[in-house]
Write a protein that holds these residues in place. Structure first.
Motif, PDB file in Angstrom:
ATOM      1  N   ARG A  30       0.827  -1.205   0.000  1.00 18.21           N
ATOM      2  CA  ARG A  30       0.000   0.000   0.000  1.00 18.21           C
ATOM      3  C   ARG A  30       0.863   1.257   0.000  1.00 18.21           C
ATOM      4  O   ARG A  30       0.591   2.218  -0.721  1.00 18.21           O
ATOM      5  CB  ARG A  30      -0.939  -0.001   1.199  1.00 18.21           C
ATOM      6  CG  ARG A  30      -1.910   1.154   1.174  1.00 18.21           C
ATOM      7  CD  ARG A  30      -2.941   1.051   2.231  1.00 18.21           C
ATOM      8  NE  ARG A  30      -2.349   0.592   3.481  1.00 18.21           N
ATOM      9  CZ  ARG A  30      -3.039   0.331   4.570  1.00 18.21           C
ATOM     10  NH1 ARG A  30      -4.336   0.486   4.560  1.00 18.21           N
ATOM     11  NH2 ARG A  30      -2.451  -0.080   5.669  1.00 18.21           N
ATOM     12  N   ALA A  31       1.942   1.250   0.787  1.00 21.09           N
ATOM     13  CA  ALA A  31       2.835   2.408   0.830  1.00 21.09           C
ATOM     14  C   ALA A  31       3.525   2.625  -0.516  1.00 21.09           C
ATOM     15  O   ALA A  31       3.613   3.750  -1.009  1.00 21.09           O
ATOM     16  CB  ALA A  31       3.876   2.223   1.934  1.00 21.09           C
ATOM     17  N   HIS A  32       3.980   1.543  -1.119  1.00 18.62           N
ATOM     18  CA  HIS A  32       4.627   1.677  -2.424  1.00 18.62           C
ATOM     19  C   HIS A  32       3.601   2.040  -3.503  1.00 18.62           C
ATOM     20  O   HIS A  32       3.926   2.766  -4.441  1.00 18.62           O
ATOM     21  CB  HIS A  32       5.372   0.405  -2.797  1.00 18.62           C
ATOM     22  CG  HIS A  32       6.620   0.193  -1.993  1.00 18.62           C
ATOM     23  ND1 HIS A  32       7.666   1.073  -2.000  1.00 18.62           N
ATOM     24  CD2 HIS A  32       6.968  -0.785  -1.137  1.00 18.62           C
ATOM     25  CE1 HIS A  32       8.608   0.639  -1.199  1.00 18.62           C
ATOM     26  NE2 HIS A  32       8.209  -0.488  -0.655  1.00 18.62           N
ATOM     27  N   GLY A  33       2.387   1.530  -3.362  1.00 18.96           N
ATOM     28  CA  GLY A  33       1.338   1.911  -4.308  1.00 18.96           C
ATOM     29  C   GLY A  33       1.029   3.397  -4.229  1.00 18.96           C
ATOM     30  O   GLY A  33       0.832   4.058  -5.252  1.00 18.96           O
ATOM     31  N   ARG A  34       1.007   3.939  -2.989  1.00 18.07           N
ATOM     32  CA  ARG A  34       0.814   5.378  -2.843  1.00 18.07           C
ATOM     33  C   ARG A  34       1.965   6.153  -3.459  1.00 18.07           C
ATOM     34  O   ARG A  34       1.758   7.191  -4.089  1.00 18.07           O
ATOM     35  CB  ARG A  34       0.679   5.745  -1.360  1.00 18.07           C
ATOM     36  CG  ARG A  34      -0.759   5.858  -0.938  1.00 18.07           C
ATOM     37  CD  ARG A  34      -0.858   6.355   0.473  1.00 18.07           C
ATOM     38  NE  ARG A  34      -0.829   5.149   1.306  1.00 18.07           N
ATOM     39  CZ  ARG A  34      -0.193   5.019   2.435  1.00 18.07           C
ATOM     40  NH1 ARG A  34       0.478   6.012   2.940  1.00 18.07           N
ATOM     41  NH2 ARG A  34      -0.221   3.895   3.097  1.00 18.07           N
ATOM     42  N   ALA A  35       3.194   5.653  -3.283  1.00 14.87           N
ATOM     43  CA  ALA A  35       4.353   6.323  -3.878  1.00 14.87           C
ATOM     44  C   ALA A  35       4.264   6.307  -5.389  1.00 14.87           C
ATOM     45  O   ALA A  35       4.564   7.310  -6.052  1.00 14.87           O
ATOM     46  CB  ALA A  35       5.641   5.647  -3.409  1.00 14.87           C
ATOM     47  N   VAL A  36       3.807   5.200  -5.958  1.00 10.59           N
ATOM     48  CA  VAL A  36       3.662   5.115  -7.416  1.00 10.59           C
ATOM     49  C   VAL A  36       2.565   6.060  -7.892  1.00 10.59           C
ATOM     50  O   VAL A  36       2.721   6.747  -8.909  1.00 10.59           O
ATOM     51  CB  VAL A  36       3.379   3.660  -7.847  1.00 10.59           C
ATOM     52  CG1 VAL A  36       2.950   3.589  -9.301  1.00 10.59           C
ATOM     53  CG2 VAL A  36       4.617   2.799  -7.628  1.00 10.59           C
ATOM     54  N   MET A  37       1.452   6.132  -7.158  1.00 12.60           N
ATOM     55  CA  MET A  37       0.374   7.044  -7.553  1.00 12.60           C
ATOM     56  C   MET A  37       0.826   8.498  -7.460  1.00 12.60           C
ATOM     57  O   MET A  37       0.481   9.316  -8.322  1.00 12.60           O
ATOM     58  CB  MET A  37      -0.865   6.815  -6.688  1.00 12.60           C
ATOM     59  CG  MET A  37      -1.540   5.479  -6.925  1.00 12.60           C
ATOM     60  SD  MET A  37      -1.925   5.157  -8.670  1.00 12.60           S
ATOM     61  CE  MET A  37      -3.144   6.399  -8.964  1.00 12.60           C
ATOM     62  N   ASP A  38       1.615   8.838  -6.427  1.00 18.95           N
ATOM     63  CA  ASP A  38       2.161  10.197  -6.334  1.00 18.95           C
ATOM     64  C   ASP A  38       3.075  10.489  -7.510  1.00 18.95           C
ATOM     65  O   ASP A  38       3.039  11.577  -8.084  1.00 18.95           O
ATOM     66  CB  ASP A  38       2.923  10.383  -5.019  1.00 18.95           C
ATOM     67  CG  ASP A  38       2.010  10.392  -3.816  1.00 18.95           C
ATOM     68  OD1 ASP A  38       0.780  10.583  -4.003  1.00 18.95           O
ATOM     69  OD2 ASP A  38       2.516  10.202  -2.695  1.00 18.95           O
ATOM     70  N   LEU A  39       3.897   9.516  -7.873  1.00 18.40           N
ATOM     71  CA  LEU A  39       4.790   9.690  -9.020  1.00 18.40           C
ATOM     72  C   LEU A  39       3.976   9.924 -10.290  1.00 18.40           C
ATOM     73  O   LEU A  39       4.275  10.833 -11.066  1.00 18.40           O
ATOM     74  CB  LEU A  39       5.682   8.464  -9.186  1.00 18.40           C
ATOM     75  CG  LEU A  39       6.508   8.417 -10.470  1.00 18.40           C
ATOM     76  CD1 LEU A  39       7.592   9.477 -10.427  1.00 18.40           C
ATOM     77  CD2 LEU A  39       7.095   7.032 -10.663  1.00 18.40           C
ATOM     78  N   ARG A  40       2.949   9.115 -10.492  1.00 16.83           N
ATOM     79  CA  ARG A  40       2.119   9.271 -11.699  1.00 16.83           C
ATOM     80  C   ARG A  40       1.418  10.624 -11.707  1.00 16.83           C
ATOM     81  O   ARG A  40       1.313  11.264 -12.747  1.00 16.83           O
ATOM     82  CB  ARG A  40       1.109   8.132 -11.778  1.00 16.83           C
ATOM     83  CG  ARG A  40       1.753   6.814 -12.095  1.00 16.83           C
ATOM     84  CD  ARG A  40       0.761   5.695 -12.161  1.00 16.83           C
ATOM     85  NE  ARG A  40       1.445   4.461 -12.500  1.00 16.83           N
ATOM     86  CZ  ARG A  40       0.871   3.282 -12.471  1.00 16.83           C
ATOM     87  NH1 ARG A  40      -0.396   3.168 -12.130  1.00 16.83           N
ATOM     88  NH2 ARG A  40       1.557   2.202 -12.794  1.00 16.83           N
ATOM     89  N   ARG A  41       0.939  11.044 -10.545  1.00 13.46           N
ATOM     90  CA  ARG A  41       0.279  12.343 -10.460  1.00 13.46           C
ATOM     91  C   ARG A  41       1.267  13.468 -10.790  1.00 13.46           C
ATOM     92  O   ARG A  41       0.948  14.388 -11.544  1.00 13.46           O
ATOM     93  CB  ARG A  41      -0.307  12.534  -9.058  1.00 13.46           C
ATOM     94  CG  ARG A  41      -1.354  13.608  -8.987  1.00 13.46           C
ATOM     95  CD  ARG A  41      -2.040  13.669  -7.620  1.00 13.46           C
ATOM     96  NE  ARG A  41      -2.534  12.371  -7.162  1.00 13.46           N
ATOM     97  CZ  ARG A  41      -2.068  11.708  -6.101  1.00 13.46           C
ATOM     98  NH1 ARG A  41      -1.113  12.229  -5.362  1.00 13.46           N
ATOM     99  NH2 ARG A  41      -2.565  10.553  -5.760  1.00 13.46           N
ATOM    100  N   GLN A  42       2.484  13.375 -10.267  1.00  8.31           N
ATOM    101  CA  GLN A  42       3.492  14.390 -10.554  1.00  8.31           C
ATOM    102  C   GLN A  42       3.876  14.392 -12.032  1.00  8.31           C
ATOM    103  O   GLN A  42       4.026  15.460 -12.640  1.00  8.31           O
ATOM    104  CB  GLN A  42       4.738  14.152  -9.704  1.00  8.31           C
ATOM    105  CG  GLN A  42       4.541  14.451  -8.246  1.00  8.31           C
ATOM    106  CD  GLN A  42       5.762  14.057  -7.431  1.00  8.31           C
ATOM    107  OE1 GLN A  42       6.704  13.472  -7.941  1.00  8.31           O
ATOM    108  NE2 GLN A  42       5.741  14.393  -6.146  1.00  8.31           N
ATOM    109  N   LEU A  43       4.001  13.224 -12.632  1.00  7.26           N
ATOM    110  CA  LEU A  43       4.338  13.157 -14.058  1.00  7.26           C
ATOM    111  C   LEU A  43       3.209  13.706 -14.921  1.00  7.26           C
ATOM    112  O   LEU A  43       3.457  14.372 -15.927  1.00  7.26           O
ATOM    113  CB  LEU A  43       4.663  11.724 -14.458  1.00  7.26           C
ATOM    114  CG  LEU A  43       5.965  11.154 -13.906  1.00  7.26           C
ATOM    115  CD1 LEU A  43       6.096   9.679 -14.248  1.00  7.26           C
ATOM    116  CD2 LEU A  43       7.155  11.929 -14.450  1.00  7.26           C
ATOM    117  N   GLU A  44       1.977  13.427 -14.517  1.00  8.39           N
ATOM    118  CA  GLU A  44       0.837  13.948 -15.267  1.00  8.39           C
ATOM    119  C   GLU A  44       0.786  15.469 -15.186  1.00  8.39           C
ATOM    120  O   GLU A  44       0.548  16.145 -16.194  1.00  8.39           O
ATOM    121  CB  GLU A  44      -0.455  13.335 -14.733  1.00  8.39           C
ATOM    122  CG  GLU A  44      -1.666  13.663 -15.582  1.00  8.39           C
ATOM    123  CD  GLU A  44      -2.874  12.877 -15.142  1.00  8.39           C
ATOM    124  OE1 GLU A  44      -3.983  13.431 -15.245  1.00  8.39           O
ATOM    125  OE2 GLU A  44      -2.724  11.728 -14.705  1.00  8.39           O
TER     126      GLU A  44
END
Length: 139
Positions: A30-44
Motif C-alpha cells: 500500500r505504501a509503495h502503491g501510494r508512492a507510485v500514484m504520487d509519481l504518476r500524479r506528478q508526471l501527469e
C-alpha cells in the motif's frame, strides 16, 4: 526425525506467521502503491504543464515501481513457502509420515517464514524506500 507434536505445532504456527506477514506486506504494498500514484500524479502534472495534455509516461525502472514489483513477487514467494510447509505438515500428521523427507521441508519453511516475520517489520520501519518519489528531471 520430527514427532507428531512437531508437525502439529508447525501446522498451527505457520498460519499465524502467515497472517502477520500478510499484514506487513500489505502495508508495504500500500505504501509503495501510494508512492507510485504520487509519481504518476506528478508526471501527469508535469506533462500538462509542459505539453498541455494529460497522461503520463510509465517509468518501469523508477525505484517506486521496482519496489512495488519486488514486494509483489515476495508475497508470491511467501505464499508458496507457506503452502509447501503446511501441506507437508498436514500430510505428515494425516498419514503419520514422521521421517526426514517430511521433517526438512517443514523445518525449512518454518525457519524462512519466521525469519521473514522478523525481517519485514524491521525493514518497513527502517527503510527509506517508502519516502515520496521524486520526479526525474526533464530531459
Amino acid at each position: 526425525m520430527g514427532s507428531e507434536a512437531f508437525y502439529a505445532t508447525a501446522a498451527q504456527v505457520m498460519p499465524t506467521i502467515l497472517i502477520a506477514l500478510v499484514v506487513e506486506v500489505g502495508f508495504l504494498l500500500r505504501a509503495h502503491g501510494r508512492a507510485v500514484m504520487d509519481l504518476r500524479r506528478q508526471l501527469e502534472e508535469e506533462n500538462r504543464r509542459r505539453f498541455g495534455v494529460g497522461g503520463y509516461v510509465t517509468q518501469p525502472d523508477h525505484p517506486a515501481e521496482v519496489a512495488r514489483m519486488r514486494w509483489g513477487l515476495t508475497s508470491v514467494a511467501i505464499f508458496w513457502t507457506f503452502v509447501i510447509g503446511e501441506v507437508v505438515a498436514v500430510l505428515a500428521l494425516g498419514f503419520r509420515w514422521f521421517n526426514a523427507w517430511t521433517f526438512w521441508p517443514v523445518l525449512i519453511c518454518m525457519v524462512l517464514l519466521t525469519c521473514l516475520g522478523a525481517f519485514i517489520p524491521v525493514y518497513r520501519y527502517t527503510s527509506e524506500a517508502i519516502s515520496p518519489p521524486e520526479v526525474p528531471p526533464a530531459s
